[in-house]
Design a protein around this motif. Structure first.
Motif, PDB file in Angstrom:
ATOM      1  N   GLN A  14      -0.042  -0.920   7.522  1.00 56.39           N
ATOM      2  CA  GLN A  14      -0.196  -1.515   6.208  1.00 56.39           C
ATOM      3  C   GLN A  14      -1.659  -1.559   5.811  1.00 56.39           C
ATOM      4  OE1 GLN A  14      -0.751  -4.420   3.179  1.00 56.39           O
ATOM      5  NE2 GLN A  14      -1.456  -4.831   5.218  1.00 56.39           N
ATOM      6  N   ASP A  15      -2.537  -1.832   6.770  1.00 57.59           N
ATOM      7  CA  ASP A  15      -3.976  -1.867   6.496  1.00 57.59           C
ATOM      8  C   ASP A  15      -4.515  -0.492   6.111  1.00 57.59           C
ATOM      9  OD1 ASP A  15      -4.133  -4.566   6.987  1.00 57.59           O
ATOM     10  OD2 ASP A  15      -4.885  -4.343   9.040  1.00 57.59           O
ATOM     11  N   ARG A  16      -3.849   0.563   6.532  1.00 61.42           N
ATOM     12  CA  ARG A  16      -4.300   1.930   6.242  1.00 61.42           C
ATOM     13  C   ARG A  16      -3.797   2.464   4.900  1.00 61.42           C
ATOM     14  NH1 ARG A  16      -4.034   5.236  11.917  1.00 61.42           N
ATOM     15  NH2 ARG A  16      -5.203   3.733  13.159  1.00 61.42           N
ATOM     16  N   LEU A  17      -2.853   1.751   4.290  1.00 57.86           N
ATOM     17  CA  LEU A  17      -2.309   2.199   3.005  1.00 57.86           C
ATOM     18  C   LEU A  17      -3.320   1.967   1.884  1.00 57.86           C
ATOM     19  CD1 LEU A  17       1.275   0.653   3.163  1.00 57.86           C
ATOM     20  CD2 LEU A  17       0.702   3.067   3.384  1.00 57.86           C
ATOM     21  N   SER A  18      -3.495   2.958   1.057  1.00 57.00           N
ATOM     22  CA  SER A  18      -4.306   2.764  -0.147  1.00 57.00           C
ATOM     23  C   SER A  18      -3.459   2.018  -1.178  1.00 57.00           C
ATOM     24  CB  SER A  18      -4.745   4.120  -0.713  1.00 57.00           C
ATOM     25  OG  SER A  18      -3.624   4.800  -1.264  1.00 57.00           O
ATOM     26  N   LYS A  23       1.756   1.348  -4.077  1.00 57.62           N
ATOM     27  CA  LYS A  23       2.528   1.478  -5.323  1.00 57.62           C
ATOM     28  C   LYS A  23       3.679   2.452  -5.131  1.00 57.62           C
ATOM     29  CE  LYS A  23      -1.324   0.566  -8.433  1.00 57.62           C
ATOM     30  NZ  LYS A  23      -2.266   1.171  -9.390  1.00 57.62           N
ATOM     31  N   ARG A  24       3.412   3.595  -4.492  1.00 59.94           N
ATOM     32  CA  ARG A  24       4.470   4.581  -4.251  1.00 59.94           C
ATOM     33  C   ARG A  24       5.552   4.023  -3.330  1.00 59.94           C
ATOM     34  NH1 ARG A  24       0.030   8.160  -4.039  1.00 59.94           N
ATOM     35  NH2 ARG A  24       0.101   8.245  -1.781  1.00 59.94           N
ATOM     36  N   LEU A  25       5.136   3.289  -2.297  1.00 59.97           N
ATOM     37  CA  LEU A  25       6.102   2.713  -1.372  1.00 59.97           C
ATOM     38  C   LEU A  25       6.994   1.689  -2.073  1.00 59.97           C
ATOM     39  CD1 LEU A  25       7.116   2.577   1.563  1.00 59.97           C
ATOM     40  CD2 LEU A  25       5.417   0.775   1.958  1.00 59.97           C
ATOM     41  N   HIS A  26       6.387   0.811  -2.867  1.00 63.95           N
ATOM     42  CA  HIS A  26       7.169  -0.185  -3.598  1.00 63.95           C
ATOM     43  C   HIS A  26       8.115   0.497  -4.587  1.00 63.95           C
ATOM     44  CE1 HIS A  26       5.454  -4.104  -2.375  1.00 63.95           C
ATOM     45  NE2 HIS A  26       4.425  -3.360  -2.046  1.00 63.95           N
ATOM     46  N   PHE A  27       7.622   1.513  -5.279  1.00 59.48           N
ATOM     47  CA  PHE A  27       8.463   2.233  -6.231  1.00 59.48           C
ATOM     48  C   PHE A  27       9.623   2.914  -5.502  1.00 59.48           C
ATOM     49  CE2 PHE A  27       9.663   6.096  -8.503  1.00 59.48           C
ATOM     50  CZ  PHE A  27       9.987   5.572  -9.750  1.00 59.48           C
ATOM     51  N   TYR A  28       9.318   3.595  -4.408  1.00 58.42           N
ATOM     52  CA  TYR A  28      10.338   4.308  -3.642  1.00 58.42           C
ATOM     53  C   TYR A  28      11.418   3.351  -3.129  1.00 58.42           C
ATOM     54  CZ  TYR A  28      12.645   6.978  -0.015  1.00 58.42           C
ATOM     55  OH  TYR A  28      13.602   7.571   0.768  1.00 58.42           O
ATOM     56  N   PRO A  33       7.066  -6.147  -6.389  1.00 56.75           N
ATOM     57  CA  PRO A  33       6.117  -7.263  -6.283  1.00 56.75           C
ATOM     58  C   PRO A  33       4.694  -6.750  -6.424  1.00 56.75           C
ATOM     59  CG  PRO A  33       6.768  -6.603  -4.108  1.00 56.75           C
ATOM     60  CD  PRO A  33       7.540  -5.747  -5.082  1.00 56.75           C
ATOM     61  N   PRO A  34       3.726  -7.655  -6.551  1.00 57.71           N
ATOM     62  CA  PRO A  34       2.326  -7.203  -6.564  1.00 57.71           C
ATOM     63  C   PRO A  34       1.978  -6.518  -5.241  1.00 57.71           C
ATOM     64  CG  PRO A  34       2.457  -9.590  -6.375  1.00 57.71           C
ATOM     65  CD  PRO A  34       3.850  -9.090  -6.619  1.00 57.71           C
ATOM     66  N   LEU A  35       0.876  -5.780  -5.256  1.00 56.19           N
ATOM     67  CA  LEU A  35       0.480  -5.038  -4.049  1.00 56.19           C
ATOM     68  C   LEU A  35       0.309  -5.948  -2.846  1.00 56.19           C
ATOM     69  CD1 LEU A  35      -2.053  -2.490  -5.537  1.00 56.19           C
ATOM     70  CD2 LEU A  35       0.329  -2.129  -4.937  1.00 56.19           C
ATOM     71  N   SER A  36      -0.060  -7.201  -3.088  1.00 59.16           N
ATOM     72  CA  SER A  36      -0.204  -8.126  -1.971  1.00 59.16           C
ATOM     73  C   SER A  36       1.141  -8.430  -1.330  1.00 59.16           C
ATOM     74  CB  SER A  36      -0.867  -9.426  -2.434  1.00 59.16           C
ATOM     75  OG  SER A  36      -0.057 -10.056  -3.413  1.00 59.16           O
ATOM     76  N   TRP A  68       2.921  10.079   2.769  1.00 62.96           N
ATOM     77  CA  TRP A  68       1.851   9.431   3.523  1.00 62.96           C
ATOM     78  C   TRP A  68       1.951   9.806   4.983  1.00 62.96           C
ATOM     79  CZ3 TRP A  68       1.314   5.365   7.196  1.00 62.96           C
ATOM     80  CH2 TRP A  68      -0.005   4.889   7.326  1.00 62.96           C
ATOM     81  N   GLY A  69       0.885  10.416   5.511  1.00 62.33           N
ATOM     82  CA  GLY A  69       0.845  10.783   6.916  1.00 62.33           C
ATOM     83  C   GLY A  69       0.283   9.654   7.758  1.00 62.33           C
ATOM     84  N   GLY A  70      -0.674   8.918   7.207  1.00 58.02           N
ATOM     85  CA  GLY A  70      -1.221   7.689   7.755  1.00 58.02           C
ATOM     86  C   GLY A  70      -1.830   7.756   9.121  1.00 58.02           C
TER      87      GLY A  70
END
Length: 73
Positions: A14-18, A23-28, A33-36, A68-70
């Motif tokens: 999670q710390d590595r996500l931009s 936003k893409r993860l929440h949309f998918y 919710p907010p990014l937080s 995301w390869g992360g």
């Protein structure tokens, strides 16, 4: 892998996500919710038993679908 170890790995990922990755993860995952709220989103995956210490394929597939390869980035 136990539950605490998996959650520690998710915290690290999670710390590595931009912000765009979040936003893409929440949309998918059809979550708005907010990014937080990314940790809340992850917690909801545990609550829905989509992710657990024995099977986290759902989360791996979600990261793959958002492109995301992360790991190692």
């Amino acid at each position: 892998m136990d539950n605490h170890h998996l959650r520690a790995i998710i915290l690290e990922l999670q710390d590595r996500l931009s912000n765009d990755d979040r936003k893409r993860l929440h949309f998918y995952l059809d979550n708005d919710p907010p990014l937080s709220g990314t940790l809340s989103l992850m917690d909801s995956l545990f609550d829905q038993d989509k992710v657990n210490e024995k099977d986290f394929t759902f989360l791996i597939n979600a990261f793959d679908e958002i492109g995301w390869g992360g790991v190692g980035e």
